[in-house]
Design a protein around this motif. Structure first.
Motif, PDB file in Angstrom:
ATOM      1  N   VAL A 135       0.853  -1.187   0.000  1.00  8.52           N
ATOM      2  CA  VAL A 135       0.000   0.000   0.000  1.00  8.52           C
ATOM      3  C   VAL A 135       0.892   1.242   0.000  1.00  8.52           C
ATOM      4  O   VAL A 135       1.667   1.460   0.943  1.00  8.52           O
ATOM      5  CB  VAL A 135      -0.951   0.041   1.215  1.00  8.52           C
ATOM      6  CG1 VAL A 135      -1.849   1.266   1.125  1.00  8.52           C
ATOM      7  CG2 VAL A 135      -1.795  -1.233   1.280  1.00  8.52           C
ATOM      8  N   ALA A 136       0.791   2.028  -1.068  1.00 11.33           N
ATOM      9  CA  ALA A 136       1.577   3.260  -1.197  1.00 11.33           C
ATOM     10  C   ALA A 136       0.653   4.470  -1.104  1.00 11.33           C
ATOM     11  O   ALA A 136      -0.576   4.341  -1.128  1.00 11.33           O
ATOM     12  CB  ALA A 136       2.331   3.273  -2.522  1.00 11.33           C
ATOM     13  N   GLU A 137       1.264   5.651  -1.022  1.00 10.34           N
ATOM     14  CA  GLU A 137       0.528   6.915  -1.049  1.00 10.34           C
ATOM     15  C   GLU A 137       1.179   7.837  -2.079  1.00 10.34           C
ATOM     16  O   GLU A 137       2.408   7.880  -2.189  1.00 10.34           O
ATOM     17  CB  GLU A 137       0.568   7.601   0.323  1.00 10.34           C
ATOM     18  CG  GLU A 137      -0.155   6.834   1.416  1.00 10.34           C
ATOM     19  CD  GLU A 137      -0.064   7.527   2.762  1.00 10.34           C
ATOM     20  OE1 GLU A 137      -0.967   7.324   3.594  1.00 10.34           O
ATOM     21  OE2 GLU A 137       0.915   8.273   2.986  1.00 10.34           O
ATOM     22  N   ASP A 208       4.018   7.887  -6.391  1.00  6.10           N
ATOM     23  CA  ASP A 208       3.895   7.123  -5.151  1.00  6.10           C
ATOM     24  C   ASP A 208       5.128   7.353  -4.278  1.00  6.10           C
ATOM     25  O   ASP A 208       6.270   7.362  -4.766  1.00  6.10           O
ATOM     26  CB  ASP A 208       3.748   5.637  -5.464  1.00  6.10           C
ATOM     27  CG  ASP A 208       2.530   5.357  -6.322  1.00  6.10           C
ATOM     28  OD1 ASP A 208       1.739   6.285  -6.552  1.00  6.10           O
ATOM     29  OD2 ASP A 208       2.371   4.209  -6.772  1.00  6.10           O
ATOM     30  N   ASP A 209       4.897   7.494  -2.973  1.00  8.43           N
ATOM     31  CA  ASP A 209       5.978   7.842  -2.062  1.00  8.43           C
ATOM     32  C   ASP A 209       7.134   6.852  -2.090  1.00  8.43           C
ATOM     33  O   ASP A 209       8.307   7.242  -2.083  1.00  8.43           O
ATOM     34  CB  ASP A 209       5.442   8.007  -0.635  1.00  8.43           C
ATOM     35  CG  ASP A 209       4.658   6.791  -0.144  1.00  8.43           C
ATOM     36  OD1 ASP A 209       4.423   5.850  -0.928  1.00  8.43           O
ATOM     37  OD2 ASP A 209       4.252   6.794   1.041  1.00  8.43           O
ATOM     38  N   VAL A 210       6.832   5.562  -2.171  1.00 13.58           N
ATOM     39  CA  VAL A 210       7.900   4.563  -2.146  1.00 13.58           C
ATOM     40  C   VAL A 210       8.765   4.663  -3.394  1.00 13.58           C
ATOM     41  O   VAL A 210       9.991   4.470  -3.332  1.00 13.58           O
ATOM     42  CB  VAL A 210       7.315   3.145  -1.990  1.00 13.58           C
ATOM     43  CG1 VAL A 210       6.422   2.771  -3.177  1.00 13.58           C
ATOM     44  CG2 VAL A 210       8.428   2.116  -1.817  1.00 13.58           C
ATOM     45  N   LYS A 288      15.330   1.650   4.079  1.00  9.62           N
ATOM     46  CA  LYS A 288      14.976   1.829   5.497  1.00  9.62           C
ATOM     47  C   LYS A 288      13.508   2.248   5.632  1.00  9.62           C
ATOM     48  O   LYS A 288      13.171   3.208   6.318  1.00  9.62           O
ATOM     49  CB  LYS A 288      15.891   2.857   6.154  1.00  9.62           C
ATOM     50  CG  LYS A 288      17.360   2.453   6.118  1.00  9.62           C
ATOM     51  CD  LYS A 288      18.253   3.499   6.750  1.00  9.62           C
ATOM     52  CE  LYS A 288      19.716   3.085   6.667  1.00  9.62           C
ATOM     53  NZ  LYS A 288      20.621   4.104   7.254  1.00  9.62           N
ATOM     54  N   LEU A 289      12.652   1.468   4.989  1.00 15.93           N
ATOM     55  CA  LEU A 289      11.225   1.799   4.938  1.00 15.93           C
ATOM     56  C   LEU A 289      10.418   0.714   5.651  1.00 15.93           C
ATOM     57  O   LEU A 289      10.089  -0.315   5.056  1.00 15.93           O
ATOM     58  CB  LEU A 289      10.774   1.926   3.482  1.00 15.93           C
ATOM     59  CG  LEU A 289       9.366   2.445   3.226  1.00 15.93           C
ATOM     60  CD1 LEU A 289       9.251   3.910   3.655  1.00 15.93           C
ATOM     61  CD2 LEU A 289       8.999   2.292   1.750  1.00 15.93           C
ATOM     62  N   PRO A 290      10.089   0.897   6.926  1.00 19.49           N
ATOM     63  CA  PRO A 290       9.303  -0.116   7.645  1.00 19.49           C
ATOM     64  C   PRO A 290       7.917  -0.293   7.026  1.00 19.49           C
ATOM     65  O   PRO A 290       7.390   0.608   6.367  1.00 19.49           O
ATOM     66  CB  PRO A 290       9.198   0.458   9.060  1.00 19.49           C
ATOM     67  CG  PRO A 290      10.280   1.478   9.148  1.00 19.49           C
ATOM     68  CD  PRO A 290      10.444   2.041   7.773  1.00 19.49           C
TER      69      PRO A 290
END
Length: 312
Positions: A135-137, A208-210, A288-290
């Protein structure tokens, strides 16, 4: 006909009936839709991948497709090899882009599209989607410390996004609805769109943020933390899923069963950490993206819903 003559004496007709073997009852074979039937017949499964969408789908040092989405599809393929008793099942890998991925699923060229495709109600008219795998934003990125939080802040200015994505569709829709006069610039893919921002041909990049964070991380020392700013506010919610044939619910069920099995066993957390919280091969970049709260809820209660509200 001779009848029973007493205890311990059985009539000849009964003896013959007892000697006749009972019919063998074979377990019913699970039904197979067109995708599994064709894979069994040809011994080939076709996987679509993105060449430059780390950490989801990209090429490694040997130019082989790798990444989070690719690994999930490979787990499905491993299950297929066992289910169909095809240890030598051939995997044909086909590169796709933002504009080609969905048509290639719809026309049957691909059995699975393993990239960064958002499940939407509109897209579901032409293809199916697995349960949600991320799920991205959608957010806005700007240069040189300029902070914007909404498209209204960019009235009359050039904004870039990637062709064939939900981001550019949302950008066009809001621009028209609010009469913002934004000049929409389309990148051929995500790295191309980012370069349009870097070169000054656009004042903001909507994506998308990721993906934004991954593109920034790939620049290494070429950019400093002060060079770009990402908005705090999310413009849209993007549930990613594996693209599948719309007319084969049996194949979708099999794909979903594999993914849900990874969620329920907890193995998805190991897979997630490998691609989002560890150094990526071959670059060594660590995002480093939990795992965010929205995807944690999906892992606990798997869903294939295209409704953004389901993930808020």
């Amino acid at each position: 006909m001779t009848l029973s003559l007493g205890l311990g004496v059985v009539a000849p007709a009964a003896q013959a009936a007892a000697a006749k073997p009972a019919p063998v009852v074979r377990p019913a074979q699970p039904p197979e839709g067109p995708t599994l039937a064709r894979i069994r017949e040809t011994g080939v499964i076709v996987l679509g991948y993105r060449p430059a969408s780390a950490p989801f789908s990209y090429l490694d040092a040997q130019l082989r497709p790798t990444g989070y989405s690719v690994e999930l599809c490979e787990r499905v393929i491993a299950s297929l090899r066992t289910r169909l008793k095809l240890p030598d099942l051939e995997v044909r890998r086909v590169a796709v882009g933002s504009a080609t991925r969905m048509p290639m699923v719809s026309n049957g060229t691909l059995d699975m599209e393993c990239g960064i495709t958002t499940n939407t109600a509109e897209r579901a008219r032409s293809q199916a989607f697995s349960v949600t795998i991320f799920v991205a934003e959608t957010k806005l990125m700007t240069r040189h410390g300029e902070r914007v939080q909404s498209l209204s802040d960019l009235r009359g200015r050039p904004v870039v996004s990637t062709i064939g994505t939900t981001s550019i569709q949302h950008l066009a829709k809001v621009n028209e609805q609010l009469g913002l006069g934004i000049r929409i610039v389309a990148g051929l893919d995500d790295p191309d769109a980012f370069q349009l921002l870097r070169s000054g041909r656009a004042d903001a990049f909507m994506m998308d943020d990721v993906i934004i964070r991954s593109l920034l991380a790939q620049q290494g020392s070429a950019v400093s933390p002060d060079d770009y700013v990402i908005s705090d506010r999310a413009l849209t919610v993007e549930p990613y899923a594996i693209g599948l044939n719309r007319d084969d619910p049996m194949f979708k069920t099999m794909v979903d069963d594999v993914l849900v099995g990874l969620y329920r066993s907890g193995e998805i957390h190991t897979i997630y950490r490998r691609w989002f919280e560890s150094p990526l091969p071959p670059s060594g970049i660590n995002l480093k993206l939990p795992m965010n709260a929205a995807f944690r809820r999906v892992v606990a209660q798997p869903t294939d819903s295209p409704d953004p509200e389901r993930y808020r």
